[in-house]
Design an enzyme around this catalytic site. Sequence first.
Site, PDB file in Angstrom:
ATOM      1  N   LYS A 279       6.214 -15.158  -8.394  1.00 16.88           N
ATOM      2  CA  LYS A 279       6.508 -15.983  -7.216  1.00 16.88           C
ATOM      3  C   LYS A 279       6.803 -17.420  -7.626  1.00 16.88           C
ATOM      4  CE  LYS A 279       3.599 -13.482  -3.880  1.00 16.88           C
ATOM      5  NZ  LYS A 279       4.639 -13.084  -2.927  1.00 16.88           N
ATOM      6  N   ARG A 353       2.137  -2.267  -1.013  1.00 15.00           N
ATOM      7  CA  ARG A 353       2.437  -0.882  -0.646  1.00 15.00           C
ATOM      8  C   ARG A 353       2.081   0.077  -1.785  1.00 15.00           C
ATOM      9  NH1 ARG A 353       8.591  -2.462   0.441  1.00 15.00           N
ATOM     10  NH2 ARG A 353       7.548  -4.447   0.836  1.00 15.00           N
TER      11      ARG A 353
HETATM   12  N1  BES Z   1       1.506 -10.671  -0.333  1.00 15.73           N
HETATM   13  C1  BES Z   1       2.901 -10.694  -0.162  1.00 15.73           C
HETATM   14  C2  BES Z   1       3.316 -10.880   1.284  1.00 15.73           C
HETATM   15  C3  BES Z   1       3.024 -12.225   1.907  1.00 15.73           C
HETATM   16  C4  BES Z   1       3.971 -13.220   1.859  1.00 15.73           C
HETATM   17  C5  BES Z   1       1.844 -12.457   2.573  1.00 15.73           C
HETATM   18  C6  BES Z   1       3.712 -14.444   2.451  1.00 15.73           C
HETATM   19  C7  BES Z   1       1.593 -13.682   3.168  1.00 15.73           C
HETATM   20  C8  BES Z   1       2.544 -14.665   3.105  1.00 15.73           C
HETATM   21  C9  BES Z   1       3.516  -9.383  -0.645  1.00 15.73           C
HETATM   22  O1  BES Z   1       2.872  -8.782  -1.704  1.00 15.73           O
HETATM   23  C10 BES Z   1       4.900  -9.692  -1.095  1.00 15.73           C
HETATM   24  O2  BES Z   1       5.049 -10.428  -2.016  1.00 15.73           O
HETATM   25  N2  BES Z   1       5.905  -9.100  -0.425  1.00 15.73           N
HETATM   26  C11 BES Z   1       7.258  -9.305  -0.756  1.00 15.73           C
HETATM   27  C12 BES Z   1       7.950  -7.984  -0.653  1.00 15.73           C
HETATM   28  C13 BES Z   1       9.366  -7.994  -1.176  1.00 15.73           C
HETATM   29  C14 BES Z   1       9.376  -8.283  -2.657  1.00 15.73           C
HETATM   30  C15 BES Z   1      10.011  -6.678  -0.877  1.00 15.73           C
HETATM   31  C16 BES Z   1       7.846 -10.315   0.229  1.00 15.73           C
HETATM   32  O3  BES Z   1       7.470 -10.280   1.412  1.00 15.73           O
HETATM   33  O4  BES Z   1       8.614 -11.159  -0.190  1.00 15.73           O
HETATM   34 MN    MN Z   2       3.539  -9.509  -3.565  1.00 16.87          MN
END
Ligand code: BES
Ligand code: MN
Length: 494
Positions: A279, A353
Amino acid sequence: MRFYAVSGSAARQRTECAIVGLYESGTLSAAASQLDAALGGRIARLVKRRDARGKLGECTLLDADHAPCERVLLVGLGKKEGYGRKQYKKAMLAAAGAVAKTGARDAVSYLSSEPVHATDAYYRGRLAAESVGSALYRIPAIRSTRPAAAAALKSFGVAVPERDQQQEAERGLEHGRGIAAGASLTRDLANLPANVCTPSYLARQARELARQYRSVRVDVLDEPELRKLKMGSFLSVTAGTDEPARLIVMRHEGGAKGEAPVVLVGKGVTFDSGGISLKQPPGMDEMKFDMTGAASVFGAIKAAAEIGLQRNLIGVVPACENMPSGRATKPGDIVRSMSGQTIEVLNTDAEGRLILCDALTYSRRFKPALVVDVATLTGACVIALGAHTSAVMSNDDDLAAAIEEAGRRAEDRAWHMPMAEEYHDQLKSNFADFANACGRDGGAITAACFLAKFTEGLRWAHIDIAGTAYVTGAHKGSTGRPVPLLVDFLLNLP
Ligand code: BES
Ligand code: MN
Ligand code: ZN
Protein backbone atom coordinates in the site's frame (compact mmCIF):
# COMPACT_ATOMS: atom_id res chain seq x y z
CA MET A 1 -22.03 1.33 35.80
CA ARG A 2 -25.32 0.47 37.49
CA PHE A 3 -28.41 1.18 35.40
CA TYR A 4 -31.94 1.44 36.78
CA ALA A 5 -35.39 2.59 35.70
CA VAL A 6 -37.58 5.11 37.52
CA SER A 7 -41.08 6.51 37.07
CA GLY A 8 -42.93 9.50 38.52
CA SER A 9 -42.31 13.25 38.59
CA ALA A 10 -38.81 14.64 38.11
CA ALA A 11 -39.61 17.05 40.94
CA ARG A 12 -39.65 14.15 43.41
CA GLN A 13 -36.71 12.03 42.18
CA ARG A 14 -33.43 12.44 44.07
CA THR A 15 -30.30 12.44 41.92
CA GLU A 16 -27.04 14.36 41.55
CA CYS A 17 -27.95 15.29 37.98
CA ALA A 18 -31.34 15.35 36.27
CA ILE A 19 -31.11 15.25 32.47
CA VAL A 20 -34.06 16.95 30.79
CA GLY A 21 -34.86 17.99 27.23
CA LEU A 22 -35.58 21.26 25.46
CA TYR A 23 -36.93 21.42 21.92
CA GLU A 24 -35.64 23.92 19.38
CA SER A 25 -39.06 25.60 19.39
CA GLY A 26 -38.42 26.61 23.00
CA THR A 27 -40.85 23.98 24.35
CA LEU A 28 -39.69 22.32 27.55
CA SER A 29 -40.00 18.55 27.87
CA ALA A 30 -42.47 17.31 30.50
CA ALA A 31 -39.71 16.66 33.05
CA ALA A 32 -38.07 20.03 32.33
CA SER A 33 -41.40 21.72 33.11
CA GLN A 34 -41.72 19.82 36.39
CA LEU A 35 -38.23 20.89 37.46
CA ASP A 36 -38.83 24.41 36.19
CA ALA A 37 -41.79 24.70 38.56
CA ALA A 38 -39.69 23.36 41.44
CA LEU A 39 -36.94 25.86 40.55
CA GLY A 40 -39.22 28.90 40.42
CA GLY A 41 -39.09 29.29 36.65
CA ARG A 42 -35.30 29.33 36.26
CA ILE A 43 -35.28 26.98 33.27
CA ALA A 44 -37.99 28.93 31.41
CA ARG A 45 -36.09 32.20 32.04
CA LEU A 46 -32.93 30.67 30.60
CA VAL A 47 -34.83 29.69 27.48
CA LYS A 48 -36.56 33.07 27.22
CA ARG A 49 -33.21 34.86 27.34
CA ARG A 50 -32.03 32.52 24.56
CA ASP A 51 -29.21 31.22 26.80
CA ALA A 52 -30.38 27.73 25.85
CA ARG A 53 -31.74 27.18 22.33
CA GLY A 54 -32.57 23.51 22.15
CA LYS A 55 -30.22 22.77 19.27
CA LEU A 56 -29.81 18.98 19.05
CA GLY A 57 -27.10 17.87 21.48
CA GLU A 58 -26.47 21.33 22.99
CA CYS A 59 -26.01 20.97 26.76
CA THR A 60 -26.49 23.58 29.50
CA LEU A 61 -25.67 22.78 33.11
CA LEU A 62 -27.62 24.51 35.91
CA ASP A 63 -27.15 24.42 39.65
CA ALA A 64 -30.39 23.33 41.35
CA ASP A 65 -29.74 23.44 45.07
CA HIS A 66 -33.39 23.73 46.07
CA ALA A 67 -34.77 21.02 43.79
CA PRO A 68 -34.44 17.33 44.71
CA CYS A 69 -31.45 17.14 42.37
CA GLU A 70 -28.10 18.94 42.69
CA ARG A 71 -27.82 19.79 39.00
CA VAL A 72 -30.02 19.99 35.96
CA LEU A 73 -28.55 19.23 32.57
CA LEU A 74 -30.71 20.81 29.90
CA VAL A 75 -30.20 18.97 26.60
CA GLY A 76 -31.25 20.27 23.20
CA LEU A 77 -33.52 17.84 21.32
CA GLY A 78 -33.81 19.79 18.08
CA LYS A 79 -37.09 19.70 16.17
CA LYS A 80 -39.99 17.87 17.79
CA GLU A 81 -41.30 16.51 14.50
CA GLY A 82 -38.94 13.89 13.15
CA TYR A 83 -37.38 13.29 16.59
CA GLY A 84 -36.34 9.64 16.19
CA ARG A 85 -33.72 7.10 17.20
CA LYS A 86 -30.85 8.97 15.59
CA GLN A 87 -31.69 12.26 17.30
CA TYR A 88 -32.35 10.53 20.63
CA LYS A 89 -29.01 8.75 20.45
CA LYS A 90 -27.20 11.96 19.57
CA ALA A 91 -28.85 13.79 22.49
CA MET A 92 -28.03 10.89 24.86
CA LEU A 93 -24.38 10.77 23.73
CA ALA A 94 -24.03 14.51 24.27
CA ALA A 95 -25.77 14.33 27.66
CA ALA A 96 -23.64 11.40 28.88
CA GLY A 97 -20.50 13.18 27.70
CA ALA A 98 -21.51 16.34 29.58
CA VAL A 99 -22.44 14.48 32.79
CA ALA A 100 -19.12 12.64 32.69
CA LYS A 101 -17.32 16.00 32.86
CA THR A 102 -19.10 16.92 36.12
CA GLY A 103 -18.49 15.40 39.54
CA ALA A 104 -21.91 13.73 39.54
CA ARG A 105 -21.82 10.11 40.67
CA ASP A 106 -25.45 9.52 39.78
CA ALA A 107 -27.67 10.88 37.02
CA VAL A 108 -31.25 10.28 35.89
CA SER A 109 -32.22 10.85 32.27
CA TYR A 110 -35.76 11.98 31.46
CA LEU A 111 -35.05 11.99 27.73
CA SER A 112 -36.38 8.42 27.76
CA SER A 113 -39.82 9.54 28.97
CA GLU A 114 -40.33 11.86 25.99
CA PRO A 115 -41.75 10.30 22.82
CA VAL A 116 -39.10 9.08 20.36
CA HIS A 117 -40.52 8.08 16.97
CA ALA A 118 -41.10 4.31 16.61
CA THR A 119 -39.50 3.30 19.90
CA ASP A 120 -40.80 1.75 23.09
CA ALA A 121 -39.50 1.83 26.66
CA TYR A 122 -37.25 -1.14 25.88
CA TYR A 123 -35.41 0.60 23.03
CA ARG A 124 -35.24 3.94 24.82
CA GLY A 125 -33.62 2.17 27.77
CA ARG A 126 -31.31 0.15 25.58
CA LEU A 127 -30.11 3.05 23.46
CA ALA A 128 -29.58 5.07 26.66
CA ALA A 129 -27.33 2.42 28.20
CA GLU A 130 -25.44 1.97 24.92
CA SER A 131 -24.92 5.72 24.61
CA VAL A 132 -23.70 6.12 28.18
CA GLY A 133 -21.29 3.23 27.66
CA SER A 134 -20.09 4.75 24.42
CA ALA A 135 -19.69 8.30 25.77
CA LEU A 136 -17.70 7.06 28.75
CA TYR A 137 -15.39 4.91 26.65
CA ARG A 138 -11.73 5.93 26.77
CA ILE A 139 -9.05 4.67 24.38
CA PRO A 140 -6.53 2.57 26.34
CA ALA A 141 -3.78 5.16 26.19
CA ILE A 142 -0.17 4.10 25.89
CA ARG A 143 1.39 7.25 27.26
CA SER A 144 4.14 8.09 29.67
CA THR A 145 2.02 10.81 31.32
CA ARG A 146 -0.82 10.02 33.71
CA PRO A 147 -4.10 9.35 31.88
CA ALA A 148 -7.09 11.66 32.47
CA ALA A 149 -9.16 10.72 35.52
CA ALA A 150 -12.14 8.45 34.85
CA ALA A 151 -15.65 9.92 35.12
CA ALA A 152 -17.19 10.01 38.63
CA LEU A 153 -20.45 8.62 37.24
CA LYS A 154 -21.31 5.29 38.86
CA SER A 155 -25.05 4.89 38.44
CA PHE A 156 -27.48 6.00 35.76
CA GLY A 157 -31.27 6.01 35.85
CA VAL A 158 -33.69 6.26 32.96
CA ALA A 159 -37.20 7.49 33.48
CA VAL A 160 -40.35 5.99 31.98
CA PRO A 161 -43.66 7.84 31.85
CA GLU A 162 -45.68 4.97 33.36
CA ARG A 163 -44.78 2.64 36.17
CA ASP A 164 -45.81 -0.43 34.16
CA GLN A 165 -43.07 0.30 31.59
CA GLN A 166 -40.33 0.06 34.17
CA GLN A 167 -39.67 -3.63 33.59
CA GLU A 168 -39.40 -3.20 29.82
CA ALA A 169 -36.97 -0.32 30.33
CA GLU A 170 -34.91 -2.46 32.71
CA ARG A 171 -34.69 -5.24 30.14
CA GLY A 172 -33.52 -2.63 27.61
CA LEU A 173 -30.93 -1.32 30.04
CA GLU A 174 -29.62 -4.83 30.65
CA HIS A 175 -29.25 -5.46 26.92
CA GLY A 176 -27.77 -2.01 26.35
CA ARG A 177 -25.22 -2.61 29.08
CA GLY A 178 -24.22 -5.89 27.42
CA ILE A 179 -23.94 -4.25 24.00
CA ALA A 180 -21.84 -1.43 25.45
CA ALA A 181 -19.54 -3.96 27.14
CA GLY A 182 -19.16 -5.81 23.84
CA ALA A 183 -18.57 -2.66 21.82
CA SER A 184 -15.98 -1.44 24.35
CA LEU A 185 -14.05 -4.69 23.95
CA THR A 186 -14.22 -4.30 20.17
CA ARG A 187 -12.91 -0.74 20.43
CA ASP A 188 -10.14 -1.70 22.85
CA LEU A 189 -8.88 -4.48 20.57
CA ALA A 190 -9.17 -2.41 17.39
CA ASN A 191 -7.53 0.68 18.88
CA LEU A 192 -4.45 -1.23 20.00
CA PRO A 193 -1.40 -0.91 17.75
CA ALA A 194 -0.47 -3.88 15.59
CA ASN A 195 2.75 -4.47 17.53
CA VAL A 196 0.60 -5.25 20.58
CA CYS A 197 -2.54 -6.68 19.01
CA THR A 198 -1.07 -9.64 17.13
CA PRO A 199 -2.89 -12.87 16.21
CA SER A 200 -1.51 -14.49 19.38
CA TYR A 201 -2.69 -11.52 21.44
CA LEU A 202 -6.20 -11.98 20.02
CA ALA A 203 -6.02 -15.67 20.90
CA ARG A 204 -5.08 -14.78 24.49
CA GLN A 205 -8.01 -12.34 24.68
CA ALA A 206 -10.34 -15.10 23.48
CA ARG A 207 -9.07 -17.39 26.24
CA GLU A 208 -9.67 -14.53 28.65
CA LEU A 209 -13.34 -14.46 27.57
CA ALA A 210 -13.58 -18.17 28.27
CA ARG A 211 -12.17 -17.53 31.74
CA GLN A 212 -14.63 -14.69 32.39
CA TYR A 213 -17.84 -16.35 31.21
CA ARG A 214 -19.19 -19.81 31.98
CA SER A 215 -21.09 -19.91 28.68
CA VAL A 216 -17.94 -19.37 26.57
CA ARG A 217 -15.53 -22.05 25.29
CA VAL A 218 -12.49 -21.31 23.15
CA ASP A 219 -10.28 -23.33 20.80
CA VAL A 220 -7.20 -21.91 19.12
CA LEU A 221 -5.64 -23.57 16.08
CA ASP A 222 -2.03 -22.86 15.11
CA GLU A 223 -0.29 -23.06 11.74
CA PRO A 224 0.49 -26.82 11.73
CA GLU A 225 -3.21 -27.44 12.36
CA LEU A 226 -4.18 -25.01 9.59
CA ARG A 227 -1.86 -26.91 7.24
CA LYS A 228 -3.53 -30.18 8.25
CA LEU A 229 -6.90 -28.60 7.40
CA LYS A 230 -5.44 -27.61 3.99
CA MET A 231 -6.18 -23.92 4.45
CA GLY A 232 -3.85 -22.97 1.61
CA SER A 233 -5.58 -19.69 0.97
CA PHE A 234 -5.42 -18.44 4.58
CA LEU A 235 -1.81 -19.63 4.88
CA SER A 236 -0.80 -17.79 1.69
CA VAL A 237 -1.63 -14.48 3.37
CA THR A 238 0.45 -15.15 6.46
CA ALA A 239 3.40 -16.52 4.43
CA GLY A 240 5.36 -13.25 4.44
CA THR A 241 5.28 -12.47 8.16
CA ASP A 242 7.24 -13.68 11.19
CA GLU A 243 4.15 -13.35 13.37
CA PRO A 244 2.35 -16.72 13.63
CA ALA A 245 -1.27 -16.94 12.40
CA ARG A 246 -4.14 -18.29 14.49
CA LEU A 247 -7.64 -19.56 13.87
CA ILE A 248 -9.69 -18.63 16.92
CA VAL A 249 -12.98 -20.39 17.61
CA MET A 250 -15.20 -19.01 20.36
CA ARG A 251 -18.50 -20.58 21.38
CA HIS A 252 -21.24 -19.07 23.45
CA GLU A 253 -23.43 -21.98 24.50
CA GLY A 254 -26.73 -20.34 25.39
CA GLY A 255 -29.16 -22.48 23.39
CA ALA A 256 -30.39 -26.04 23.65
CA LYS A 257 -27.87 -28.81 23.05
CA GLY A 258 -28.04 -29.70 19.37
CA GLU A 259 -29.62 -26.39 18.31
CA ALA A 260 -27.98 -25.30 15.04
CA PRO A 261 -25.64 -22.40 15.86
CA VAL A 262 -25.32 -18.99 14.31
CA VAL A 263 -21.73 -18.58 13.12
CA LEU A 264 -20.05 -15.18 12.98
CA VAL A 265 -16.82 -15.00 11.01
CA GLY A 266 -14.57 -11.96 11.49
CA LYS A 267 -11.65 -10.77 9.37
CA GLY A 268 -8.65 -10.59 11.70
CA VAL A 269 -5.83 -9.04 9.69
CA THR A 270 -3.94 -7.42 12.55
CA PHE A 271 -1.94 -5.39 10.06
CA ASP A 272 -2.54 -5.07 6.33
CA SER A 273 0.51 -3.62 4.59
CA GLY A 274 -0.84 -4.94 1.30
CA GLY A 275 1.94 -7.55 1.11
CA ILE A 276 3.99 -7.52 -2.11
CA SER A 277 1.20 -5.36 -3.60
CA LEU A 278 2.32 -2.84 -0.97
CA LYS A 279 0.00 0.00 0.00
CA GLN A 280 0.93 3.69 -0.23
CA PRO A 281 2.33 5.20 3.01
CA PRO A 282 -0.42 7.82 3.71
CA GLY A 283 -2.98 6.27 6.02
CA MET A 284 -1.23 2.92 6.19
CA ASP A 285 -1.27 3.12 10.00
CA GLU A 286 -5.06 2.74 9.77
CA MET A 287 -4.55 -0.82 8.57
CA LYS A 288 -4.10 -1.78 12.23
CA PHE A 289 -7.93 -1.54 12.20
CA ASP A 290 -8.09 -4.33 9.61
CA MET A 291 -8.99 -6.76 12.40
CA THR A 292 -12.16 -4.90 13.36
CA GLY A 293 -14.38 -7.61 11.87
CA ALA A 294 -12.68 -10.03 14.25
CA ALA A 295 -12.94 -7.55 17.12
CA SER A 296 -16.67 -7.16 16.47
CA VAL A 297 -17.07 -10.94 16.70
CA PHE A 298 -15.27 -10.81 20.06
CA GLY A 299 -17.64 -7.99 21.04
CA ALA A 300 -20.73 -9.92 19.97
CA ILE A 301 -19.61 -13.01 21.93
CA LYS A 302 -18.96 -10.88 25.00
CA ALA A 303 -22.36 -9.15 24.68
CA ALA A 304 -24.09 -12.53 24.21
CA ALA A 305 -22.40 -13.84 27.35
CA GLU A 306 -23.25 -10.67 29.34
CA ILE A 307 -26.88 -10.69 28.24
CA GLY A 308 -27.23 -14.46 28.59
CA LEU A 309 -28.38 -14.83 24.97
CA GLN A 310 -30.35 -18.05 24.71
CA ARG A 311 -28.80 -19.22 21.50
CA ASN A 312 -25.77 -21.15 20.36
CA LEU A 313 -23.35 -18.70 18.85
CA ILE A 314 -19.93 -19.49 17.38
CA GLY A 315 -17.30 -16.94 16.44
CA VAL A 316 -14.63 -17.97 13.93
CA VAL A 317 -11.69 -15.61 13.57
CA PRO A 318 -8.86 -16.14 11.09
CA ALA A 319 -6.08 -13.89 12.42
CA CYS A 320 -2.81 -13.04 10.69
CA GLU A 321 -0.64 -10.23 9.35
CA ASN A 322 -0.28 -9.35 5.68
CA MET A 323 3.39 -8.46 5.12
CA PRO A 324 5.92 -8.46 2.27
CA SER A 325 9.10 -10.54 2.51
CA GLY A 326 11.12 -13.11 0.61
CA ARG A 327 8.62 -15.74 1.67
CA ALA A 328 5.55 -13.68 0.86
CA THR A 329 2.97 -14.73 -1.70
CA LYS A 330 3.56 -13.00 -5.04
CA PRO A 331 1.06 -11.66 -7.58
CA GLY A 332 0.33 -14.50 -9.97
CA ASP A 333 0.84 -17.23 -7.37
CA ILE A 334 -1.89 -19.86 -7.31
CA VAL A 335 -3.12 -21.26 -4.01
CA ARG A 336 -5.55 -24.05 -3.15
CA SER A 337 -8.25 -23.17 -0.63
CA MET A 338 -9.64 -25.59 1.96
CA SER A 339 -12.68 -26.01 -0.32
CA GLY A 340 -10.39 -27.45 -3.02
CA GLN A 341 -10.99 -24.48 -5.34
CA THR A 342 -7.84 -22.82 -6.66
CA ILE A 343 -7.24 -19.08 -6.59
CA GLU A 344 -4.88 -16.94 -8.64
CA VAL A 345 -3.62 -14.22 -6.30
CA LEU A 346 -3.52 -11.27 -8.68
CA ASN A 347 -3.25 -8.75 -5.87
CA THR A 348 -1.82 -9.64 -2.46
CA ASP A 349 -3.70 -6.65 -1.02
CA ALA A 350 -7.00 -8.46 -1.62
CA GLU A 351 -6.09 -10.66 1.36
CA GLY A 352 -9.25 -10.42 3.46
CA ARG A 353 -11.23 -12.66 1.14
CA LEU A 354 -8.34 -15.16 1.11
CA ILE A 355 -8.50 -15.70 4.86
CA LEU A 356 -12.30 -15.47 5.06
CA CYS A 357 -12.92 -18.11 2.41
CA ASP A 358 -11.11 -20.79 4.41
CA ALA A 359 -12.81 -19.67 7.63
CA LEU A 360 -16.19 -19.90 5.86
CA THR A 361 -15.40 -23.40 4.62
CA TYR A 362 -14.33 -24.33 8.15
CA SER A 363 -17.69 -23.04 9.48
CA ARG A 364 -19.54 -25.78 7.61
CA ARG A 365 -18.49 -28.32 10.24
CA PHE A 366 -20.83 -26.64 12.74
CA LYS A 367 -23.90 -27.26 10.51
CA PRO A 368 -24.89 -23.63 11.10
CA ALA A 369 -28.40 -22.19 10.90
CA LEU A 370 -26.73 -19.23 9.22
CA VAL A 371 -23.32 -17.64 8.78
CA VAL A 372 -22.53 -13.93 8.85
CA ASP A 373 -19.04 -12.66 8.10
CA VAL A 374 -17.88 -9.20 9.12
CA ALA A 375 -14.89 -7.56 7.48
CA THR A 376 -13.14 -4.30 6.64
CA LEU A 377 -12.99 -5.82 3.20
CA THR A 378 -12.84 -3.15 0.50
CA GLY A 379 -11.95 0.48 -0.09
CA ALA A 380 -14.70 0.35 -2.72
CA CYS A 381 -17.26 -0.02 0.09
CA VAL A 382 -16.09 3.31 1.53
CA ILE A 383 -16.45 4.90 -1.92
CA ALA A 384 -19.96 3.47 -2.30
CA LEU A 385 -21.45 4.16 1.14
CA GLY A 386 -19.04 6.45 2.98
CA ALA A 387 -18.48 6.32 6.73
CA HIS A 388 -22.06 6.03 7.99
CA THR A 389 -23.48 2.85 6.49
CA SER A 390 -22.15 -0.70 6.32
CA ALA A 391 -22.79 -2.82 3.22
CA VAL A 392 -24.67 -6.13 3.35
CA MET A 393 -24.54 -8.74 0.64
CA SER A 394 -26.16 -12.13 0.89
CA ASN A 395 -27.30 -15.21 -0.98
CA ASP A 396 -30.62 -14.86 0.91
CA ASP A 397 -32.67 -11.67 0.54
CA ASP A 398 -34.63 -12.31 3.74
CA LEU A 399 -31.42 -12.60 5.72
CA ALA A 400 -30.10 -9.35 4.21
CA ALA A 401 -33.41 -7.65 5.07
CA ALA A 402 -33.22 -8.90 8.66
CA ILE A 403 -29.71 -7.46 8.98
CA GLU A 404 -30.80 -4.10 7.53
CA GLU A 405 -33.75 -4.10 9.94
CA ALA A 406 -31.45 -4.81 12.91
CA GLY A 407 -29.23 -1.95 11.78
CA ARG A 408 -32.21 0.42 11.76
CA ARG A 409 -33.43 -0.65 15.19
CA ALA A 410 -29.96 -0.47 16.73
CA GLU A 411 -29.20 2.82 14.94
CA ASP A 412 -26.16 1.09 13.40
CA ARG A 413 -27.18 1.22 9.76
CA ALA A 414 -26.46 -1.20 6.95
CA TRP A 415 -27.56 -1.18 3.31
CA HIS A 416 -28.29 -4.17 1.12
CA MET A 417 -26.18 -4.14 -2.04
CA PRO A 418 -26.82 -6.42 -5.01
CA MET A 419 -24.79 -9.49 -5.83
CA ALA A 420 -25.72 -11.12 -9.13
CA GLU A 421 -24.26 -13.70 -11.49
CA GLU A 422 -23.07 -10.98 -13.92
CA TYR A 423 -20.51 -9.66 -11.45
CA HIS A 424 -18.82 -13.06 -11.13
CA ASP A 425 -17.33 -12.76 -14.63
CA GLN A 426 -14.92 -10.11 -13.35
CA LEU A 427 -13.11 -12.75 -11.26
CA LYS A 428 -12.30 -15.06 -14.18
CA SER A 429 -8.74 -16.39 -14.35
CA ASN A 430 -6.82 -18.03 -17.21
CA PHE A 431 -4.80 -20.14 -14.79
CA ALA A 432 -6.95 -21.09 -11.80
CA ASP A 433 -10.63 -21.54 -10.85
CA PHE A 434 -10.84 -17.79 -10.33
CA ALA A 435 -8.80 -14.75 -9.29
CA ASN A 436 -8.84 -12.90 -5.97
CA ALA A 437 -9.02 -9.44 -7.52
CA CYS A 438 -10.27 -7.59 -10.56
CA GLY A 439 -10.95 -4.07 -11.79
CA ARG A 440 -12.23 -1.37 -9.44
CA ASP A 441 -15.81 -1.31 -10.72
CA GLY A 442 -18.23 -2.64 -8.11
CA GLY A 443 -15.30 -3.65 -5.87
CA ALA A 444 -17.39 -4.26 -2.75
CA ILE A 445 -19.74 -6.49 -4.74
CA THR A 446 -17.08 -8.51 -6.54
CA ALA A 447 -15.41 -9.15 -3.17
CA ALA A 448 -18.72 -10.55 -1.91
CA CYS A 449 -19.02 -12.62 -5.11
CA PHE A 450 -15.64 -14.14 -4.32
CA LEU A 451 -16.88 -15.17 -0.86
CA ALA A 452 -20.14 -16.49 -2.36
CA LYS A 453 -18.08 -19.16 -4.17
CA PHE A 454 -17.40 -20.67 -0.74
CA THR A 455 -20.85 -20.43 0.81
CA GLU A 456 -23.02 -22.38 -1.58
CA GLY A 457 -25.77 -24.18 0.32
CA LEU A 458 -25.22 -22.05 3.43
CA ARG A 459 -27.54 -19.26 4.55
CA TRP A 460 -24.91 -16.57 4.43
CA ALA A 461 -24.50 -12.80 4.63
CA HIS A 462 -21.42 -10.62 4.40
CA ILE A 463 -21.11 -7.24 6.12
CA ASP A 464 -18.43 -4.90 4.76
CA ILE A 465 -17.53 -2.43 7.53
CA ALA A 466 -14.55 -0.75 5.84
CA GLY A 467 -16.25 2.66 6.17
CA THR A 468 -17.99 2.26 9.54
CA ALA A 469 -15.45 0.37 11.67
CA TYR A 470 -13.36 3.38 12.61
CA VAL A 471 -13.22 7.12 12.17
CA THR A 472 -10.24 8.86 10.62
CA GLY A 473 -8.86 12.34 11.19
CA ALA A 474 -8.56 14.17 14.51
CA HIS A 475 -10.83 11.71 16.35
CA LYS A 476 -9.22 8.64 14.83
CA GLY A 477 -10.37 5.47 16.54
CA SER A 478 -12.62 2.43 16.52
CA THR A 479 -16.41 2.99 16.59
CA GLY A 480 -17.38 -0.39 18.04
CA ARG A 481 -19.59 -0.98 15.01
CA PRO A 482 -21.28 -3.25 14.02
CA VAL A 483 -21.68 -4.76 17.51
CA PRO A 484 -25.06 -3.05 18.14
CA LEU A 485 -26.35 -4.34 14.79
CA LEU A 486 -25.08 -7.89 15.37
CA VAL A 487 -26.53 -8.15 18.87
CA ASP A 488 -29.87 -6.70 17.77
CA PHE A 489 -29.94 -9.21 14.92
CA LEU A 490 -29.22 -12.09 17.32
CA LEU A 491 -31.82 -10.91 19.85
CA ASN A 492 -34.51 -10.71 17.17
CA LEU A 493 -33.89 -14.01 15.39
CA PRO A 494 -37.13 -16.01 15.14
N1 BES B 1 -8.24 -3.83 4.26
C1 BES B 1 -8.40 -3.42 2.92
C2 BES B 1 -9.70 -2.68 2.68
C3 BES B 1 -9.83 -1.31 3.32
C4 BES B 1 -9.46 -0.19 2.62
C5 BES B 1 -10.38 -1.17 4.57
C6 BES B 1 -9.61 1.06 3.19
C7 BES B 1 -10.53 0.09 5.14
C8 BES B 1 -10.14 1.19 4.43
C9 BES B 1 -8.39 -4.62 1.99
O1 BES B 1 -7.59 -5.67 2.39
C10 BES B 1 -7.87 -4.16 0.68
O2 BES B 1 -6.75 -3.75 0.62
N2 BES B 1 -8.70 -4.24 -0.37
C11 BES B 1 -8.33 -3.84 -1.67
C12 BES B 1 -8.87 -4.85 -2.63
C13 BES B 1 -8.38 -4.67 -4.05
C14 BES B 1 -6.89 -4.88 -4.12
C15 BES B 1 -9.11 -5.62 -4.94
C16 BES B 1 -8.92 -2.45 -1.93
O3 BES B 1 -10.05 -2.19 -1.47
O4 BES B 1 -8.25 -1.63 -2.52
MN1 MN C 1 -5.59 -5.45 1.75
ZN1 ZN D 1 -7.27 -5.84 4.40
